[in-house]
Design a protein around this motif. Structure first.
Motif, mmCIF file in Angstrom:
data_model
loop_
_atom_site.group_PDB
_atom_site.id
_atom_site.type_symbol
_atom_site.label_atom_id
_atom_site.label_comp_id
_atom_site.label_asym_id
_atom_site.label_seq_id
_atom_site.Cartn_x
_atom_site.Cartn_y
_atom_site.Cartn_z
ATOM 1 N N LEU A 167 1.804 2.060 -3.505
ATOM 2 C CA LEU A 167 0.727 2.813 -3.944
ATOM 3 C C LEU A 167 0.554 4.442 -3.878
ATOM 4 N N LEU A 179 0.868 -1.215 0.054
ATOM 5 C CA LEU A 179 0.058 -0.120 0.127
ATOM 6 C C LEU A 179 0.879 1.399 0.087
ATOM 7 N N LYS A 237 1.761 6.251 -14.458
ATOM 8 C CA LYS A 237 0.309 5.495 -14.376
ATOM 9 C C LYS A 237 0.661 3.938 -14.577
ATOM 10 N N GLU A 254 0.889 7.489 -5.966
ATOM 11 C CA GLU A 254 -0.263 8.335 -6.198
ATOM 12 C C GLU A 254 0.319 9.739 -5.975
ATOM 13 N N HIS A 290 1.751 2.522 -11.435
ATOM 14 C CA HIS A 290 0.663 2.522 -10.450
ATOM 15 C C HIS A 290 -0.108 1.165 -10.631
ATOM 16 N N GLN A 291 -0.331 0.913 -12.040
ATOM 17 C CA GLN A 291 -1.102 -0.394 -12.503
ATOM 18 C C GLN A 291 -0.202 -1.573 -11.971
ATOM 19 N N SER A 332 1.886 -1.865 -9.664
ATOM 20 C CA SER A 332 1.960 -1.935 -8.382
ATOM 21 C C SER A 332 0.790 -2.612 -7.894
ATOM 22 N N HIS A 333 -0.384 -2.142 -8.212
ATOM 23 C CA HIS A 333 -1.777 -2.988 -7.970
ATOM 24 C C HIS A 333 -1.812 -4.278 -8.220
ATOM 25 N N LYS A 334 -0.733 -4.793 -9.233
ATOM 26 C CA LYS A 334 -0.906 -6.059 -9.602
ATOM 27 C C LYS A 334 0.123 -6.729 -8.760
ATOM 28 N N ARG A 335 0.924 -5.915 -7.962
ATOM 29 C CA ARG A 335 2.247 -6.478 -7.367
ATOM 30 C C ARG A 335 3.287 -6.985 -8.247
ATOM 31 N N TYR A 356 6.236 -5.807 -9.016
ATOM 32 C CA TYR A 356 7.193 -4.718 -8.643
ATOM 33 C C TYR A 356 8.410 -4.576 -9.432
#
Length: 132
Positions: free
Chosen positions: A64, A61, A112, A68, A115-116, A118-121, A123
Motif C-alpha cells: 500500500l 502495508l 488507484k 501511495e 491500491h483498492q 491491494s487493500h482487499k489483498r 494481489y
C-alpha cells in the motif's frame, strides 16, 4: 528511468513479494531483496524509507505504501505535463504533451485500482490491472 517508472516497478515487485513471501514484518533484508531487483537499490530503499510507516510495515502495508508513493509521483508528473501543455505555443509540442497527460490519466486510474485491490489483498488481480 523516470521516477514514476521506478516507483511503479517497486510497487510491482512488492506486490509480487506479498504473493510469494507473506510475512509479519518487513526486515531490512527483505527490503534489500525487493530493492535489489530495481536499477538503483539505494534510491528504492530511500523512497520506501521516506514513509515513516515502512519501518514497522508488513508486506501488505508496504504494498500500500509503495502504491501511495507511486500515486503521489504520478499526480506530480501529471500536473507538470498539464502545465507544460497549457503553456506551450508550439502545436506539435502541445499535442505530444497532451498525449503524456492522457497516459498519466490512464496510469493514475490503474494505480488507484491497484491500491483498492491491494487493500482487499487481491494481489494477483493487480498484475492483470496493470497489464491491461
Amino acid at each position: 528511468m523516470s521516477a514514476i517508472t521506478f516507483v511503479a516497478s517497486v510497487a510491482v515487485l512488492l506486490v509480487a513479494s506479498v504473493i510469494i513471501f507473506p510475512s509479519d514484518g518487513v526486515t531490512e533484508d527483505i527490503l534489500a531483496a525487493i530493492c535489489s531487483q530495481t536499477q538503483n537499490q539505494e534510491t528504492c530503499e530511500a523512497i520506501l524509507e521516506s514513509d515513516p510507516r515502512t519501518s514497522s510495515a508488513d508486506l501488505p502495508l508496504l504494498s500500500l505504501i509503495s502504491l501511495e508513493l507511486t500515486s503521489k509521483q504520478a499526480d506530480k508528473n501529471h500536473n507538470s505535463f498539464v502545465q507544460f501543455r497549457d503553456n506551450s505555443t508550439d502545436p506539435d509540442l502541445k499535442k505530444s504533451l497532451g498525449n503524456c497527460v492522457t497516459h498519466y490519466n490512464d496510469m493514475r486510474g490503474k494505480i488507484k485500482v491497484a491500491h483498492q485491490l491491494s487493500h482487499k489483498r487481491q494481489y494477483k488481480r493487480i498484475f492483470m490491472n496493470l497489464a491491461s
